[in-house]
Design an enzyme around this catalytic site. Structure first.
Site, PDB file in Angstrom:
ATOM      1  N   CYS A  10      -0.897   3.083 -10.074  1.00 10.64           N
ATOM      2  CA  CYS A  10       0.202   3.954  -9.631  1.00 10.64           C
ATOM      3  C   CYS A  10       0.545   4.982 -10.719  1.00 10.64           C
ATOM      4  O   CYS A  10      -0.296   5.829 -11.019  1.00 10.64           O
ATOM      5  CB  CYS A  10       1.412   3.111  -9.226  1.00 10.64           C
ATOM      6  SG  CYS A  10       2.655   4.085  -8.345  1.00 10.64           S
TER       7      CYS A  10
ATOM      8  N   HIS B 173      -0.759   0.182  -5.007  1.00 14.87           N
ATOM      9  CA  HIS B 173      -0.467  -1.038  -5.783  1.00 14.87           C
ATOM     10  C   HIS B 173      -1.351  -2.177  -5.283  1.00 14.87           C
ATOM     11  O   HIS B 173      -1.037  -2.796  -4.253  1.00 14.87           O
ATOM     12  CB  HIS B 173       1.007  -1.416  -5.628  1.00 14.87           C
ATOM     13  CG  HIS B 173       1.931  -0.551  -6.422  1.00 14.87           C
ATOM     14  ND1 HIS B 173       2.303  -0.830  -7.718  1.00 14.87           N
ATOM     15  CD2 HIS B 173       2.540   0.623  -6.101  1.00 14.87           C
ATOM     16  CE1 HIS B 173       3.114   0.104  -8.168  1.00 14.87           C
ATOM     17  NE2 HIS B 173       3.262   1.001  -7.209  1.00 14.87           N
TER      18      HIS B 173
ATOM     19  N   GLU C 187      -1.587  -5.102  -6.357  1.00 12.22           N
ATOM     20  CA  GLU C 187      -0.808  -6.342  -6.397  1.00 12.22           C
ATOM     21  C   GLU C 187       0.154  -6.487  -5.222  1.00 12.22           C
ATOM     22  O   GLU C 187       0.746  -7.540  -4.998  1.00 12.22           O
ATOM     23  CB  GLU C 187      -0.062  -6.461  -7.730  1.00 12.22           C
ATOM     24  CG  GLU C 187       1.167  -5.572  -7.884  1.00 12.22           C
ATOM     25  CD  GLU C 187       0.868  -4.105  -8.178  1.00 12.22           C
ATOM     26  OE1 GLU C 187      -0.322  -3.704  -8.119  1.00 12.22           O
ATOM     27  OE2 GLU C 187       1.825  -3.369  -8.445  1.00 12.22           O
TER      28      GLU C 187
HETATM   29  N1  LIG Z   1       6.083   3.955  -8.011  1.00 16.11           N
HETATM   30  C1  LIG Z   1       6.193   4.897  -8.967  1.00 16.11           C
HETATM   31  O1  LIG Z   1       6.695   4.656 -10.037  1.00 16.11           O
HETATM   32  C2  LIG Z   1       5.709   6.274  -8.620  1.00 16.11           C
HETATM   33  C3  LIG Z   1       5.194   7.031  -9.792  1.00 16.11           C
HETATM   34  C4  LIG Z   1       5.664   8.471  -9.828  1.00 16.11           C
HETATM   35  N2  LIG Z   1       7.044   8.564 -10.341  1.00 16.11           N
HETATM   36  C5  LIG Z   1       5.583   9.084  -8.434  1.00 16.11           C
HETATM   37  O2  LIG Z   1       6.601   9.257  -7.799  1.00 16.11           O
HETATM   38  O3  LIG Z   1       4.494   9.392  -7.944  1.00 16.11           O
END
Ligand SMILES: NC(=O)CC[C@H](N)C(=O)O
EC number: 4.3.2.10
Length: 204
Positions: free
Chosen positions: A82, A185, A187
């Site tokens: 991510c 993700h 996980e």
């Molecule tokens: N889940 C997250 O932390 C996302 C990562 C990043 N801030 C985004 O919005 O793409």
């Protein structure tokens, strides 16, 4: 098999650790120091939160310098998840313009909320590419994975990427030598995520 999860204070560590243990990886450490990262067999760069804060904290802890030596020079396998994947790119517009670690030629920009609902949250289809070690054994095409993000990486280069379509095709994952990234993700992606993580453990 020892897995080190990079600790820069912004990761969904608990779910990654429990998932690794579920697939049989008992030796998992959370670390930001060179020796521990260097001794691990593989490294995971997690990430939940904002790019600007994350890259600042990584630089303040000299983790960028450690990873340059361990991952870029010495080729230790690394999976960015991510925000962790986004950090491997050249730049992001989150929190202003910030340079990333620069490992792959990908740039991160926000989805256009006049075109799509932002953030992009939930299961979505990844158009997998079986030449990637991460997707070995995946028979169903496309495969669903769980996303939750407002920014996405695009690349004009061949970084051995797979795509997901939301607003447009964005980089859902890539495999550039010993460096891999997943915008989703694993996980949180049920059996597909378990299989992908097992491939990272067994085939990198
Ligand atoms: N889940 C997250 O932390 C996302 C990562 C990043 N801030 C985004 O919005 O793409």
């Amino acid at each position: 098999m020892k897995i080190a999860i990079v600790d820069y204070g912004m990761g969904n560590i608990r779910s990654i650790v429990s998932t690794l243990k579920y697939i049989g990886v008992e030796d998992v450490v959370l670390s930001s120091d060179f020796d521990t990262l260097n001794c691990a067999d593989k490294i995971i760069l997690p990430g939940v939160g904002s790019f600007g804060k994350a890259i600042t904290q990584i630089r303040e802890k000299n983790i960028d310098k450690y990873l340059n030596e361990i991952v870029v020079d010495n080729k230790k396998p690394l999976l960015g998840i991510c925000l962790g994947m986004q950090l491997l790119g050249m730049s992001s517009t989150e929190d202003g313009n910030n340079d990333g670690l620069g490992y792959v030629d990908g740039r991160v920009e926000k989805f256009d909320n006049s075109l799509v609902k932002v953030p992009h949250v939930g299961f979505n289809q990844v158009k997998i590419n079986n030449s990637l070690k991460m997707f070995e054994g995946f028979t169903e095409e496309p495969a669903d994975f769980y996303f939750t993000h407002s920014y996405r990486m695009t690349s004009n280069a061949d970084i051995n990427q797979c795509y997901c379509n939301y607003q447009d095709d964005f980089v859902a994952s890539f495999e550039f030598g010993n460096i891999a990234g997943a915008q989703f993700h694993p996980e949180l992606s049920q059996t597909n995520g378990l299989r992908l993580l097992k491939n990272f453990i067994d085939k990198f």
